[in-house]
Design a protein around this motif. Structure first.
Motif, mmCIF file in Angstrom:
data_model
loop_
_atom_site.group_PDB
_atom_site.id
_atom_site.type_symbol
_atom_site.label_atom_id
_atom_site.label_comp_id
_atom_site.label_asym_id
_atom_site.label_seq_id
_atom_site.Cartn_x
_atom_site.Cartn_y
_atom_site.Cartn_z
ATOM 1 N N VAL A 202 -27.793 23.939 -2.005
ATOM 2 C CA VAL A 202 -28.002 24.399 -3.383
ATOM 3 C C VAL A 202 -26.752 24.163 -4.229
ATOM 4 O O VAL A 202 -26.829 23.689 -5.364
ATOM 5 N N ILE A 203 -25.580 24.461 -3.676
ATOM 6 C CA ILE A 203 -24.325 24.265 -4.408
ATOM 7 C C ILE A 203 -24.079 22.782 -4.680
ATOM 8 O O ILE A 203 -23.646 22.400 -5.770
ATOM 9 N N ILE A 204 -24.367 21.941 -3.702
ATOM 10 C CA ILE A 204 -24.203 20.495 -3.898
ATOM 11 C C ILE A 204 -25.130 20.016 -5.010
ATOM 12 O O ILE A 204 -24.721 19.269 -5.894
ATOM 13 N N GLU A 205 -26.370 20.488 -4.966
ATOM 14 C CA GLU A 205 -27.332 20.071 -5.980
ATOM 15 C C GLU A 205 -26.903 20.536 -7.375
ATOM 16 O O GLU A 205 -26.994 19.784 -8.342
ATOM 17 N N SER A 206 -26.387 21.755 -7.481
ATOM 18 C CA SER A 206 -25.983 22.255 -8.798
ATOM 19 C C SER A 206 -24.723 21.566 -9.315
ATOM 20 O O SER A 206 -24.550 21.400 -10.515
ATOM 21 N N ASN A 207 -23.835 21.143 -8.413
ATOM 22 C CA ASN A 207 -22.594 20.483 -8.831
ATOM 23 C C ASN A 207 -22.750 18.990 -9.070
ATOM 24 O O ASN A 207 -22.066 18.431 -9.925
ATOM 25 N N PHE A 208 -23.616 18.350 -8.280
ATOM 26 C CA PHE A 208 -23.701 16.894 -8.324
ATOM 27 C C PHE A 208 -25.075 16.353 -8.720
ATOM 28 O O PHE A 208 -25.225 15.152 -8.922
ATOM 29 N N GLY A 209 -26.081 17.210 -8.762
ATOM 30 C CA GLY A 209 -27.419 16.759 -9.130
ATOM 31 C C GLY A 209 -28.120 15.947 -8.061
ATOM 32 O O GLY A 209 -29.067 15.220 -8.348
ATOM 33 N N VAL A 210 -27.650 16.054 -6.829
ATOM 34 C CA VAL A 210 -28.287 15.354 -5.708
ATOM 35 C C VAL A 210 -28.568 16.353 -4.592
ATOM 36 O O VAL A 210 -27.940 17.401 -4.510
ATOM 37 N N LYS A 211 -29.528 16.009 -3.755
ATOM 38 C CA LYS A 211 -29.901 16.891 -2.662
ATOM 39 C C LYS A 211 -29.647 16.202 -1.326
ATOM 40 O O LYS A 211 -30.090 15.077 -1.111
ATOM 41 N N LEU A 212 -28.925 16.885 -0.457
ATOM 42 C CA LEU A 212 -28.713 16.397 0.907
ATOM 43 C C LEU A 212 -29.719 17.081 1.821
ATOM 44 O O LEU A 212 -29.901 18.297 1.743
ATOM 45 N N ILE B 266 -14.007 18.835 -6.032
ATOM 46 C CA ILE B 266 -15.091 19.795 -6.275
ATOM 47 C C ILE B 266 -15.589 20.372 -4.959
ATOM 48 O O ILE B 266 -15.742 21.593 -4.816
ATOM 49 N N VAL B 267 -15.847 19.510 -3.975
ATOM 50 C CA VAL B 267 -16.351 19.960 -2.676
ATOM 51 C C VAL B 267 -15.360 20.913 -2.017
ATOM 52 O O VAL B 267 -15.732 22.013 -1.581
ATOM 53 N N ASN B 268 -14.110 20.505 -1.943
ATOM 54 C CA ASN B 268 -13.107 21.356 -1.301
ATOM 55 C C ASN B 268 -12.986 22.689 -2.028
ATOM 56 O O ASN B 268 -12.838 23.732 -1.395
ATOM 57 N N GLY B 269 -13.076 22.661 -3.348
ATOM 58 C CA GLY B 269 -12.997 23.890 -4.134
ATOM 59 C C GLY B 269 -14.088 24.879 -3.786
ATOM 60 O O GLY B 269 -13.814 26.060 -3.541
ATOM 61 N N PHE B 270 -15.351 24.409 -3.717
ATOM 62 C CA PHE B 270 -16.402 25.373 -3.406
ATOM 63 C C PHE B 270 -16.437 25.757 -1.934
ATOM 64 O O PHE B 270 -16.868 26.854 -1.591
ATOM 65 N N LEU B 271 -15.951 24.891 -1.054
ATOM 66 C CA LEU B 271 -15.877 25.286 0.359
ATOM 67 C C LEU B 271 -14.859 26.408 0.543
ATOM 68 O O LEU B 271 -15.097 27.359 1.295
ATOM 69 N N ILE B 272 -13.750 26.316 -0.165
ATOM 70 C CA ILE B 272 -12.713 27.347 -0.079
ATOM 71 C C ILE B 272 -13.185 28.638 -0.752
ATOM 72 O O ILE B 272 -13.063 29.721 -0.177
ATOM 73 N N ASP B 273 -13.748 28.513 -1.957
ATOM 74 C CA ASP B 273 -14.148 29.690 -2.724
ATOM 75 C C ASP B 273 -15.413 30.367 -2.196
ATOM 76 O O ASP B 273 -15.444 31.579 -2.020
ATOM 77 N N GLU B 274 -16.448 29.584 -1.958
ATOM 78 C CA GLU B 274 -17.753 30.146 -1.601
ATOM 79 C C GLU B 274 -17.920 30.415 -0.099
ATOM 80 O O GLU B 274 -18.628 31.339 0.287
ATOM 81 N N PHE B 275 -17.294 29.576 0.720
ATOM 82 C CA PHE B 275 -17.496 29.688 2.168
ATOM 83 C C PHE B 275 -16.240 30.146 2.902
ATOM 84 O O PHE B 275 -16.222 30.209 4.130
ATOM 85 N N GLU B 276 -15.183 30.434 2.134
ATOM 86 C CA GLU B 276 -13.932 30.968 2.672
ATOM 87 C C GLU B 276 -13.338 30.110 3.796
ATOM 88 O O GLU B 276 -12.823 30.617 4.783
#
Length: 86
Positions: free
Chosen positions: A47-57, A9-19
């Motif tokens: 925000v993306i981490i919170e929406s995907n995992f329900g936790v806040k860093l 999930i993390v790698n997916g949004f890093l590639i898609d959202e942050f190029e």
């Protein structure tokens, strides 16, 4: 959630959202240098981490992260803490 799923999930949004180039993402790669994010990007990342995992860093979490492995571990630990509280 299993670590492999978190990584996917993390790698997916890093590639898609942050190029981020997927070939630069591996467990011991330097997180901050590889991502090259500015302060607004970090807010988006939280925000993306919170929406995907329900936790806040928070800032303190990011300060202790050196590698992608640290990043995945921080998410996994936060999710574990959340499960204990629930």
């Amino acid at each position: 959630m299993e670590r492999e799923k978190i990584v996917s999930i993390v790698n997916g949004f890093l590639i898609d959202e942050f190029e981020v180039d997927g070939s630069e993402i591996y467990s011991q790669a330097p997180l901050k240098q590889t991502l090259g994010l500015d302060s607004l990007d970090y807010i988006d990342l939280v925000v993306i981490i919170e929406s995907n995992f329900g936790v806040k860093l928070g800032e303190a979490d990011f300060k202790r992260m050196v590698t992608f492995d640290d990043f995945y571990t921080a998410i996994q630990e936060k999710m574990g803490e959340k499960e204990l509280v629930s």
